[in-house]
Write an enzyme that holds these catalytic residues in place. Structure first.
Site, PDB file in Angstrom:
ATOM      1  N   LYS A  35       0.821  -1.204   0.000  1.00 22.97           N
ATOM      2  CA  LYS A  35       0.000   0.000   0.000  1.00 22.97           C
ATOM      3  C   LYS A  35       0.859   1.259   0.000  1.00 22.97           C
ATOM      4  O   LYS A  35       1.723   1.438   0.844  1.00 22.97           O
ATOM      5  CB  LYS A  35      -0.919   0.013   1.223  1.00 22.97           C
ATOM      6  N   ASP A  62      -3.616   4.197  -1.590  1.00 24.33           N
ATOM      7  CA  ASP A  62      -4.571   4.654  -0.568  1.00 24.33           C
ATOM      8  C   ASP A  62      -4.746   6.163  -0.743  1.00 24.33           C
ATOM      9  O   ASP A  62      -4.321   6.956   0.088  1.00 24.33           O
ATOM     10  CB  ASP A  62      -3.986   4.295   0.809  1.00 24.33           C
ATOM     11  N   LYS A  64      -7.452   8.111  -0.899  1.00 26.27           N
ATOM     12  CA  LYS A  64      -8.481   8.776  -0.080  1.00 26.27           C
ATOM     13  C   LYS A  64      -8.941  10.087  -0.715  1.00 26.27           C
ATOM     14  O   LYS A  64      -8.999  11.125  -0.062  1.00 26.27           O
ATOM     15  CB  LYS A  64      -7.962   9.025   1.326  1.00 26.27           C
ATOM     16  N   PHE A  65      -9.332  10.012  -1.993  1.00 28.98           N
ATOM     17  CA  PHE A  65      -9.792  11.225  -2.679  1.00 28.98           C
ATOM     18  C   PHE A  65     -11.112  11.718  -2.100  1.00 28.98           C
ATOM     19  O   PHE A  65     -11.991  10.928  -1.744  1.00 28.98           O
ATOM     20  CB  PHE A  65     -10.010  10.942  -4.168  1.00 28.98           C
ATOM     21  N   ASP A  67     -13.353  15.291  -3.277  1.00 29.07           N
ATOM     22  CA  ASP A  67     -13.446  16.605  -3.914  1.00 29.07           C
ATOM     23  C   ASP A  67     -14.707  16.583  -4.748  1.00 29.07           C
ATOM     24  O   ASP A  67     -15.500  15.647  -4.638  1.00 29.07           O
ATOM     25  CB  ASP A  67     -12.188  16.859  -4.776  1.00 29.07           C
ATOM     26  N   PRO A  69     -17.052  15.881  -7.974  1.00 31.34           N
ATOM     27  CA  PRO A  69     -16.974  14.719  -8.874  1.00 31.34           C
ATOM     28  C   PRO A  69     -16.036  14.919 -10.063  1.00 31.34           C
ATOM     29  O   PRO A  69     -15.248  14.015 -10.388  1.00 31.34           O
ATOM     30  CB  PRO A  69     -18.429  14.546  -9.340  1.00 31.34           C
ATOM     31  N   ASN A  70     -16.064  16.085 -10.692  1.00 30.18           N
ATOM     32  CA  ASN A  70     -15.235  16.312 -11.877  1.00 30.18           C
ATOM     33  C   ASN A  70     -13.741  16.213 -11.548  1.00 30.18           C
ATOM     34  O   ASN A  70     -12.956  15.607 -12.296  1.00 30.18           O
ATOM     35  CB  ASN A  70     -15.573  17.690 -12.456  1.00 30.18           C
ATOM     36  N   THR A  71     -13.347  16.794 -10.431  1.00 31.04           N
ATOM     37  CA  THR A  71     -11.928  16.780 -10.031  1.00 31.04           C
ATOM     38  C   THR A  71     -11.484  15.374  -9.647  1.00 31.04           C
ATOM     39  O   THR A  71     -10.393  14.924 -10.046  1.00 31.04           O
ATOM     40  CB  THR A  71     -11.715  17.747  -8.844  1.00 31.04           C
ATOM     41  N   THR A 126     -10.258   4.356  10.985  1.00 32.08           N
ATOM     42  CA  THR A 126     -10.265   3.564  12.219  1.00 32.08           C
ATOM     43  C   THR A 126      -9.554   4.250  13.385  1.00 32.08           C
ATOM     44  O   THR A 126      -9.623   3.770  14.514  1.00 32.08           O
ATOM     45  CB  THR A 126      -9.634   2.181  11.974  1.00 32.08           C
ATOM     46  N   ARG A 188      -4.139  -5.401  14.612  1.00 27.79           N
ATOM     47  CA  ARG A 188      -3.071  -5.483  15.615  1.00 27.79           C
ATOM     48  C   ARG A 188      -2.978  -6.904  16.155  1.00 27.79           C
ATOM     49  O   ARG A 188      -3.845  -7.330  16.915  1.00 27.79           O
ATOM     50  CB  ARG A 188      -3.341  -4.512  16.775  1.00 27.79           C
ATOM     51  N   GLN A 197      -4.295   3.849  16.524  1.00 31.54           N
ATOM     52  CA  GLN A 197      -5.537   3.225  16.071  1.00 31.54           C
ATOM     53  C   GLN A 197      -6.461   2.995  17.262  1.00 31.54           C
ATOM     54  O   GLN A 197      -6.025   2.551  18.317  1.00 31.54           O
ATOM     55  CB  GLN A 197      -5.242   1.884  15.379  1.00 31.54           C
ATOM     56  N   GLY A 217       0.275  -2.124   8.876  1.00 33.80           N
ATOM     57  CA  GLY A 217       1.426  -1.245   8.703  1.00 33.80           C
ATOM     58  C   GLY A 217       2.488  -1.501   9.734  1.00 33.80           C
ATOM     59  O   GLY A 217       3.290  -2.435   9.632  1.00 33.80           O
ATOM     60  N   ARG A 218       2.459  -0.692  10.789  1.00 30.36           N
ATOM     61  CA  ARG A 218       3.536  -0.700  11.779  1.00 30.36           C
ATOM     62  C   ARG A 218       3.839  -2.047  12.435  1.00 30.36           C
ATOM     63  O   ARG A 218       5.019  -2.304  12.704  1.00 30.36           O
ATOM     64  CB  ARG A 218       3.249   0.388  12.835  1.00 30.36           C
TER      65      ARG A 218
HETATM   66  O1  C5P Z   1       0.444   1.168  10.925  1.00 32.13           O
HETATM   67  P1  C5P Z   1      -0.988   0.757  10.805  1.00 32.13           P
HETATM   68  O2  C5P Z   1      -1.175  -0.747  10.795  1.00 32.13           O
HETATM   69  O3  C5P Z   1      -1.891   1.454  11.793  1.00 32.13           O
HETATM   70  O4  C5P Z   1      -1.409   1.239   9.338  1.00 32.13           O
HETATM   71  C1  C5P Z   1      -2.728   1.223   8.886  1.00 32.13           C
HETATM   72  C2  C5P Z   1      -2.760   1.827   7.521  1.00 32.13           C
HETATM   73  O5  C5P Z   1      -4.107   1.826   7.071  1.00 32.13           O
HETATM   74  C3  C5P Z   1      -2.274   3.260   7.448  1.00 32.13           C
HETATM   75  O6  C5P Z   1      -1.539   3.365   6.237  1.00 32.13           O
HETATM   76  C4  C5P Z   1      -3.543   4.111   7.384  1.00 32.13           C
HETATM   77  O7  C5P Z   1      -3.380   5.237   6.583  1.00 32.13           O
HETATM   78  C5  C5P Z   1      -4.523   3.137   6.721  1.00 32.13           C
HETATM   79  N1  C5P Z   1      -5.941   3.344   7.000  1.00 32.13           N
HETATM   80  C6  C5P Z   1      -6.492   3.330   8.274  1.00 32.13           C
HETATM   81  N2  C5P Z   1      -7.827   3.503   8.456  1.00 32.13           N
HETATM   82  C7  C5P Z   1      -8.634   3.645   7.402  1.00 32.13           C
HETATM   83  C8  C5P Z   1      -8.078   3.663   6.106  1.00 32.13           C
HETATM   84  C9  C5P Z   1      -6.730   3.487   5.941  1.00 32.13           C
HETATM   85  O8  C5P Z   1      -5.768   3.153   9.238  1.00 32.13           O
HETATM   86  N3  C5P Z   1      -9.945   3.742   7.585  1.00 32.13           N
END
Ligand code: C5P
Length: 243
Positions: A35, A62, A64-65, A67, A69-71, A126, A188, A197, A217-218
């Site tokens: 991602k 990811d 996350k647009f 704006d 609709p046209n943009t 989240t 997690r 989170q 992610g982390r």
């Molecule tokens: O590090 P972690 O596991 O918290 O990463 C979660 C990833 O998911 C991040 O890149 C965050 O931007 C993304 N995300 C999120 N919640 C959402 C949509 C995307 O945490 N609703």
């Protein structure tokens, strides 16, 4: 059940490309998608996507647009031409915006001879807790009901699925159908830190709830041994009792 490997997405949240590519080489072959989020895309640009694709990875942008609709349609067309496998728009942008995003992305990808990306709606991030949804955003419904409502909107707009918290997935699947994809961040494993989170769940709980894609992610990227962390998560996913 579908191969857990294909369902695991690792979030490469880095401020520059080299460490992202280093992590991609380490864990990319072991997972379904990588991602690229706002941090990496805004520092490295579309090159982040092309470099990951050159490594053979499928990419979830990811974006996350949100704006008019046209943009958003213009941006979605550009994303369609980049060859990503998945990208997203905020469902709060409304159904017209979501419809335009999907149409533009699919058209542009097809014109470029690429497989059109899955287009996913973001419901409620989240990191937001119940208090913030109610008090800061002034949304009278709770986070759960807001997410389900936005999922229905996304489905009606023709999107392929939504990003949602794990505990919202059963209700979203019940209302939108099993085929409507659930992409769940906030994952997690028991051994990882929650970080920022709020609405979190373990990989096992995500699979049991019916999640199609787990975004992590982390817990992987900050692990001492990221490859071992991926293996542990995949092991936990494989242990789940249902599809
Ligand atoms: O590090 P972690 O596991 O918290 O990463 C979660 C990833 O998911 C991040 O890149 C965050 O931007 C993304 N995300 C999120 N919640 C959402 C949509 C995307 O945490 N609703």
């Amino acid at each position: 059940m579908r191969d857990p490997k294909e369902r695991l997405i690792i979030a490469l949240d880095y401020p520059e490309l080299p460490p992202a590519l280093e992590m991609a080489r380490l864990v990319g072959p072991k997972v379904g998608m990588l991602k690229v989020g706002l941090e990496l895309f805004n520092s490295a640009g579309p090159e982040a996507v092309s470099a990951l694709r050159e490594l053979g990875a499928r990419v979830f942008y990811d974006s996350k647009f949100s704006d008019i609709p046209n943009t958003v349609a213009g941006a979605a067309a550009a994303v369609g031409r980049m060859g990503v496998s998945m990208f997203n728009v905020h469902a709060l942008g409304g159904s017209r915006m979501m419809m335009e995003a999907r149409r533009a992305a699919v058209e542009a990808a097809s014109e470029a001879g690429l497989v059109p990306p899955l287009v996913i709606g973001v419901t409620v991030v989240t990191s937001l807790g119940e208090g913030e949804v109610r008090e800061e955003l002034g949304i009278p419904a709770n986070a759960h009901d807001t997410a389900v409502r936005l999922a229905v909107l996304a489905k009606r707009a023709g999107l392929d699925g939504v990003v949602a918290a794990v505990h919202e997935v059963p209700e979203i699947k019940r209302v939108c159908g099993k085929e409507f994809l659930a992409v769940t961040p906030g994952i997690r494993p028991a051994w990882a830190q929650a970080g920022d989170q709020s609405r979190i769940a373990t990989p096992l709980a995500a699979i049991e709830a019916g999640s199609d894609y787990l975004v992590v992610g982390r817990p992987v990227t900050r692990a001492e041994d990221p490859a071992a962390a991926v293996a542990a998560i995949l092991g936990e996913m494989k242990g789940a009792s249902r599809e």
